[in-house]
Scaffold this active site. Structure first.
Site, PDB file in Angstrom:
ATOM      1  N   LYS A  58      13.377  -9.028  20.992  1.00  0.00           N
ATOM      2  CA  LYS A  58      13.359 -10.391  20.462  1.00  0.00           C
ATOM      3  C   LYS A  58      13.750 -10.332  18.988  1.00  0.00           C
ATOM      4  O   LYS A  58      13.280  -9.455  18.263  1.00  0.00           O
ATOM      5  CB  LYS A  58      11.950 -10.971  20.617  1.00  0.00           C
ATOM      6  CG  LYS A  58      11.778 -12.403  20.145  1.00  0.00           C
ATOM      7  CD  LYS A  58      10.322 -12.836  20.341  1.00  0.00           C
ATOM      8  CE  LYS A  58      10.085 -14.244  19.831  1.00  0.00           C
ATOM      9  NZ  LYS A  58       8.648 -14.629  19.939  1.00  0.00           N
ATOM     10  N   ARG A  88       8.509  -5.226  13.853  1.00  0.00           N
ATOM     11  CA  ARG A  88       7.095  -5.304  14.207  1.00  0.00           C
ATOM     12  C   ARG A  88       6.692  -4.004  14.890  1.00  0.00           C
ATOM     13  O   ARG A  88       7.351  -3.540  15.809  1.00  0.00           O
ATOM     14  CB  ARG A  88       6.853  -6.466  15.172  1.00  0.00           C
ATOM     15  CG  ARG A  88       5.402  -6.555  15.615  1.00  0.00           C
ATOM     16  CD  ARG A  88       5.244  -7.373  16.877  1.00  0.00           C
ATOM     17  NE  ARG A  88       3.850  -7.404  17.306  1.00  0.00           N
ATOM     18  CZ  ARG A  88       3.462  -7.625  18.554  1.00  0.00           C
ATOM     19  NH1 ARG A  88       4.356  -7.823  19.499  1.00  0.00           N
ATOM     20  NH2 ARG A  88       2.183  -7.645  18.861  1.00  0.00           N
ATOM     21  N   ASP A 116       0.945  -4.535  13.020  1.00  0.00           N
ATOM     22  CA  ASP A 116      -0.058  -5.483  13.514  1.00  0.00           C
ATOM     23  C   ASP A 116      -1.457  -5.149  13.011  1.00  0.00           C
ATOM     24  O   ASP A 116      -2.325  -6.019  12.947  1.00  0.00           O
ATOM     25  CB  ASP A 116      -0.092  -5.451  15.049  1.00  0.00           C
ATOM     26  CG  ASP A 116       0.886  -6.423  15.675  1.00  0.00           C
ATOM     27  OD1 ASP A 116       1.802  -6.875  14.973  1.00  0.00           O
ATOM     28  OD2 ASP A 116       0.730  -6.722  16.869  1.00  0.00           O
ATOM     29  N   GLU A 176      -1.225 -22.335  21.930  1.00  0.00           N
ATOM     30  CA  GLU A 176      -0.399 -23.444  21.431  1.00  0.00           C
ATOM     31  C   GLU A 176      -0.072 -24.473  22.507  1.00  0.00           C
ATOM     32  O   GLU A 176       0.121 -25.649  22.199  1.00  0.00           O
ATOM     33  CB  GLU A 176       0.922 -22.895  20.871  1.00  0.00           C
ATOM     34  CG  GLU A 176       0.767 -22.056  19.619  1.00  0.00           C
ATOM     35  CD  GLU A 176       2.051 -21.323  19.267  1.00  0.00           C
ATOM     36  OE1 GLU A 176       3.137 -21.824  19.637  1.00  0.00           O
ATOM     37  OE2 GLU A 176       1.977 -20.250  18.643  1.00  0.00           O
ATOM     38  N   ILE A 192      -3.912 -16.421  21.533  1.00  0.00           N
ATOM     39  CA  ILE A 192      -4.108 -16.369  22.982  1.00  0.00           C
ATOM     40  C   ILE A 192      -2.758 -16.500  23.673  1.00  0.00           C
ATOM     41  O   ILE A 192      -2.191 -17.586  23.796  1.00  0.00           O
ATOM     42  CB  ILE A 192      -5.064 -17.477  23.462  1.00  0.00           C
ATOM     43  CG1 ILE A 192      -6.362 -17.437  22.656  1.00  0.00           C
ATOM     44  CG2 ILE A 192      -5.369 -17.307  24.941  1.00  0.00           C
ATOM     45  CD1 ILE A 192      -7.287 -18.594  22.935  1.00  0.00           C
TER      46      ILE A 192
END
Length: 396
Positions: free
Chosen positions: A15, A89, A146, A334, A207
């Site tokens: 991504k 990341r 993270d 969300e 979540i």
């Protein structure tokens, strides 16, 4: 002005998001799926367009080549020289990385060594880093962890009550995950509430298919639900979350399924959670569709999922001695009106309540009733922006 790519590499996906910095303007974004499989899919979104192609992509290096070719093919960039930075990341940084870091061979090797702490994530993260280093060796390359946000946890929160030698010699402790997401939404919550972050007590709920809850006091993480690996904490799409450790030796003795460490990791990480209980899907949308059709296993999976989130929120209310706001973010947080409603209904005793209409239409902002003492916020996460900002920091 410079262009920076934020990368989130998964085991079979990549991504990405291209930013114009420091304006923080998104120029393009994309997702390459099914890396290493037939019929890989590359999707690029820019200027209101979506371009998709199906092709065979054997590894992450080829995926990065396709990403870069697409940027040129669609005239998003005129030259690779326009790209001055890339941020990656990385899920697990252990105790070694307390902040983001410039990429060199030593850093890549350390990321690979730390794969034990995130076996589903770090190997893929390292593959993405190596691919970019090979193709764009001269740009500023940064790894963003993270775990970094959680290095502020006090020892009483991150230590397990095992013999001390396992911490000293094997570094067995809580590390947490989703730190970039928790940090981002905490800062955004302060803006929404109109108060300095240093004055707030927040419970942030990331979540998605992976899920974690964090207690944020005065802007720093003081406890989080994920543990030594991203397997700990609340129930997830395919992960157990917290279970009694004695279950493992028991099942090793009484079934043929738990024979090797690989068996244990596979079942706990890939075959449990919503998928394991429902025996249907790891996707909450599928679970809710099955619930509406009267599927009892799907209902139970949903109920356990909500129960574990409520318990962690209650735990962190005790850790923080109260809270100013609870924040929902990530895919389920969300987008699932149902999960937000069920979670808050069960913990309304301490002063939080959501407005049904705001909950239905609220994809960003305060969804509380006016009289609620504890605000409930929905804030879309933006981990890619945090990564891009860190790249800019290292350019200076």
């Amino acid at each position: 002005m410079s262009k920076t790519i934020a990368i989130n590499a998964g085991s079979s996906s990549l991504k990405w998001q291209l930013y114009l910095m420091p304006e923080e303007k998104v120029l393009a974004k994309g997702l390459i799926e099914r890396i290493g499989l037939k019929d890989s899919i590359s999707t690029v979104k820019f200027d209101g367009r979506t371009e998709k192609q199906v092709l065979d992509i054997t590894d992450h290096t080829q995926a990065v080549k396709i990403l870069l070719d697409d940027l040129m093919r669609f005239n998003i960039i005129a030259s690779f020289d326009e790209i001055t930075g890339v941020g990656h990341r990385v899920v697990a940084g252990g105790e070694y990385f307390k902040d983001s870091a410039l990429v060199d061979e030593e850093v890549i090797q350390k990321v690979e060594e730390l794969s034990l702490l995130a076996p589903l994530h770090n190997p893929a993260n390292a593959a993405g880093i190596r691919a970019f280093k090979e193709l764009l060796p001269d740009i500023t390359s940064v790894v963003v962890f993270d775990t970094s946000f959680h290095t502020t946890m006090p020892e009483k929160a991150y230590r397990y009550p095992l013999p001390t030698k396992y911490y000293k010699e094997n570094k067995v402790r809580k590390y947490g995950a989703h730190g970039t997401s928790h940090e981002y939404v905490a800062h955004e919550a302060a803006k929404l509430l109109g108060k300095p972050l240093e004055e707030l007590k927040l419970i942030t709920c990331h979540i998605g298919n992976g899920a974690s809850i964090t207690a944020v006091d005065k802007g720093v993480s003081v406890d989080t639900s994920m543990g030594f690996t991203p397997l700990g904490g609340v129930m997830m799409g395919t992960r157990t979350g917290d279970i009694d450790p004695a279950i493992i030796p028991y099942l090793m003795q009484h079934t043929d399924d738990f024979k090797t460490p690989e068996d244990i990791s596979r079942i706990l990480n890939r075959e449990s959670g919503l998928l394991g209980v429902s025996e249907k899907s790891s996707d909450m949308r599928d679970i809710h569709e099955a619930m509406r059709a009267g599927d009892a296993k799907a209902q139970l999976a949903n109920d356990i999922f909500v129960d574990r989130i409520q318990k962690y929120i209650g735990q962190y209310l005790a850790v923080l001695n109260g809270a100013d706001a609870i924040i929902f973010t990530a895919g389920i947080g969300e987008n699932s009106v149902t999960i937000r409603k069920l979670v808050i209904e069960g913990i309304s005793w301490f002063g939080c309540d959501i407005d049904p209409e705001k909950n239905v239409y609220g994809q960003y902002g305060n969804i509380s009733t006016p009289e609620a003492k504890v605000r409930v916020l929905v804030i879309p996460t933006d981990e890619e922006l945090v990564i891009a900002r860190d790249v800019e920091r290292f350019k200076k």
